[in-house]
Scaffold this active site. Structure first.
Site, PDB file in Angstrom:
ATOM      1  N   ARG A  83       0.841  -1.198   0.000  1.00 15.06           N
ATOM      2  CA  ARG A  83       0.000   0.000   0.000  1.00 15.06           C
ATOM      3  C   ARG A  83       0.878   1.251   0.000  1.00 15.06           C
ATOM      4  O   ARG A  83       1.826   1.350   0.750  1.00 15.06           O
ATOM      5  CB  ARG A  83      -0.910   0.025   1.228  1.00 15.06           C
ATOM      6  CG  ARG A  83      -1.719   1.291   1.268  1.00 15.06           C
ATOM      7  CD  ARG A  83      -2.815   1.288   2.268  1.00 15.06           C
ATOM      8  NE  ARG A  83      -3.305   2.651   2.411  1.00 15.06           N
ATOM      9  CZ  ARG A  83      -4.109   3.033   3.361  1.00 15.06           C
ATOM     10  NH1 ARG A  83      -4.547   2.185   4.244  1.00 15.06           N
ATOM     11  NH2 ARG A  83      -4.498   4.283   3.432  1.00 15.06           N
ATOM     12  N   ARG A  92      -7.811   1.305  -2.576  1.00 15.99           N
ATOM     13  CA  ARG A  92      -6.659   0.860  -1.788  1.00 15.99           C
ATOM     14  C   ARG A  92      -6.527  -0.660  -1.764  1.00 15.99           C
ATOM     15  O   ARG A  92      -7.532  -1.378  -1.756  1.00 15.99           O
ATOM     16  CB  ARG A  92      -6.739   1.403  -0.369  1.00 15.99           C
ATOM     17  CG  ARG A  92      -8.037   1.046   0.327  1.00 15.99           C
ATOM     18  CD  ARG A  92      -8.417   2.059   1.384  1.00 15.99           C
ATOM     19  NE  ARG A  92      -8.551   3.393   0.849  1.00 15.99           N
ATOM     20  CZ  ARG A  92      -8.235   4.499   1.540  1.00 15.99           C
ATOM     21  NH1 ARG A  92      -7.790   4.413   2.750  1.00 15.99           N
ATOM     22  NH2 ARG A  92      -8.377   5.687   0.996  1.00 15.99           N
ATOM     23  N   ASP A  95      -6.495  -1.663   3.911  1.00 14.48           N
ATOM     24  CA  ASP A  95      -6.597  -0.666   4.966  1.00 14.48           C
ATOM     25  C   ASP A  95      -6.809  -1.429   6.263  1.00 14.48           C
ATOM     26  O   ASP A  95      -7.683  -2.307   6.306  1.00 14.48           O
ATOM     27  CB  ASP A  95      -7.856   0.173   4.672  1.00 14.48           C
ATOM     28  CG  ASP A  95      -7.736   1.585   5.154  1.00 14.48           C
ATOM     29  OD1 ASP A  95      -6.643   1.970   5.568  1.00 14.48           O
ATOM     30  OD2 ASP A  95      -8.748   2.301   5.110  1.00 14.48           O
ATOM     31  N   ASP A  97      -7.678  -0.498  10.076  1.00 22.13           N
ATOM     32  CA  ASP A  97      -7.996   0.579  11.022  1.00 22.13           C
ATOM     33  C   ASP A  97      -8.277   0.011  12.399  1.00 22.13           C
ATOM     34  O   ASP A  97      -9.032  -0.966  12.525  1.00 22.13           O
ATOM     35  CB  ASP A  97      -9.256   1.334  10.562  1.00 22.13           C
ATOM     36  CG  ASP A  97      -9.003   2.195   9.337  1.00 22.13           C
ATOM     37  OD1 ASP A  97      -7.874   2.712   9.200  1.00 22.13           O
ATOM     38  OD2 ASP A  97      -9.933   2.351   8.527  1.00 22.13           O
TER      39      ASP A  97
HETATM   40  O1  GSY Z   1     -12.006   3.464   5.498  1.00 24.07           O
HETATM   41  C1  GSY Z   1     -11.592   2.357   4.843  1.00 24.07           C
HETATM   42  C2  GSY Z   1     -11.475   2.537   3.370  1.00 24.07           C
HETATM   43  N1  GSY Z   1     -12.763   2.833   2.732  1.00 24.07           N
HETATM   44  C3  GSY Z   1     -13.804   2.000   2.538  1.00 24.07           C
HETATM   45  C4  GSY Z   1     -14.045   0.652   2.869  1.00 24.07           C
HETATM   46  O2  GSY Z   1     -13.218  -0.065   3.471  1.00 24.07           O
HETATM   47  N2  GSY Z   1     -15.273   0.143   2.491  1.00 24.07           N
HETATM   48  C5  GSY Z   1     -16.194   0.880   1.832  1.00 24.07           C
HETATM   49  N3  GSY Z   1     -17.327   0.309   1.495  1.00 24.07           N
HETATM   50  N4  GSY Z   1     -15.983   2.187   1.502  1.00 24.07           N
HETATM   51  C6  GSY Z   1     -14.803   2.731   1.866  1.00 24.07           C
HETATM   52  N5  GSY Z   1     -14.367   3.984   1.662  1.00 24.07           N
HETATM   53  C7  GSY Z   1     -13.129   4.023   2.198  1.00 24.07           C
HETATM   54  S1  GSY Z   1     -12.144   5.423   2.202  1.00 24.07           S
END
Ligand code: GSY
Length: 173
Positions: A83, A92, A95, A97
């Site tokens: 990443r 991405r 991720d 978190d």
């Molecule tokens: O915040 C994590 C990255 N992210 C996502 C995600 O993991 N899933 C969905 N459905 N939408 C997202 N928008 C982001 S930025």
């Protein structure tokens, strides 16, 4: 021992393989013990809408690592999967978190726990509540937030049912 909940998401490349590799790397980290992995959910993108659908999961783990070191471990796995820091809200590879760290409220320059936007995001709450174990105020708040959402409208669909953490990583390349 600290209980930590993570949210993982990916929408580039082999999304399932990305999740499996990330969980495998978590399981191999010294001081981290992965206890549960949720089902995989396919979810409509939130934030920047013109991008591919995500796969999302949640992970429950216990660890002796302080929160700042847990964050470093997550960032290390993100770099191992290739990443790079991309556009905010954009596509991405992976991720990781930190959603919750015990019952703690943490606010440093690099980390805010509970995660700032978790209570507004069905793609976080659905997998999280599937593996949630405690009755903490934060998890009750998550339950209440989810009850007020229409999952069809939020675009969250179960994609593959969960098993054990070991089953989850079994076929990782
Ligand atoms: O915040 C994590 C990255 N992210 C996502 C995600 O993991 N899933 C969905 N459905 N939408 C997202 N928008 C982001 S930025």
């Amino acid at each position: 021992m600290n209980t930590v909940y993570l949210s993982l998401g990916t929408n580039i490349g082999d999304r399932e393989a990305n999740l499996k590799l990330a969980v495998k790397l978590l399981m191999e980290m010294p001081g981290i013990n992965v206890k549960a992995v949720s089902s995989i959910y396919e979810t409509a993108p939130v934030g920047f809408l013109n991008q591919a659908a995500f796969l999302n999961i949640a992970v429950r783990l216990t660890t002796a690592l302080p929160a700042a070191e847990m964050l470093s471990a997550c960032q290390q796995i993100e770099s191992e999967l290739g990443r790079v820091r991309e556009i905010r809200w954009g596509p991405r590879i992976i991720d990781l978190d930190i959603l919750l760290y015990n019952h703690e409220n943490i606010e440093t320059e690099s980390l805010i726990v509970p995660h700032e936007r978790m209570f507004e995001r069905a793609f976080v709450l659905v997998p999280l509540l599937e593996i949630a174990k405690e009755d903490t105020a934060q998890l009750l708040r998550a339950q209440q937030a989810l009850q007020s959402m229409d999952l069809k409208k939020e675009g969250v669909v179960q994609w593959k049912q969960s098993g054990t953490a070991e089953e989850f990583v079994r076929s990782v390349n």
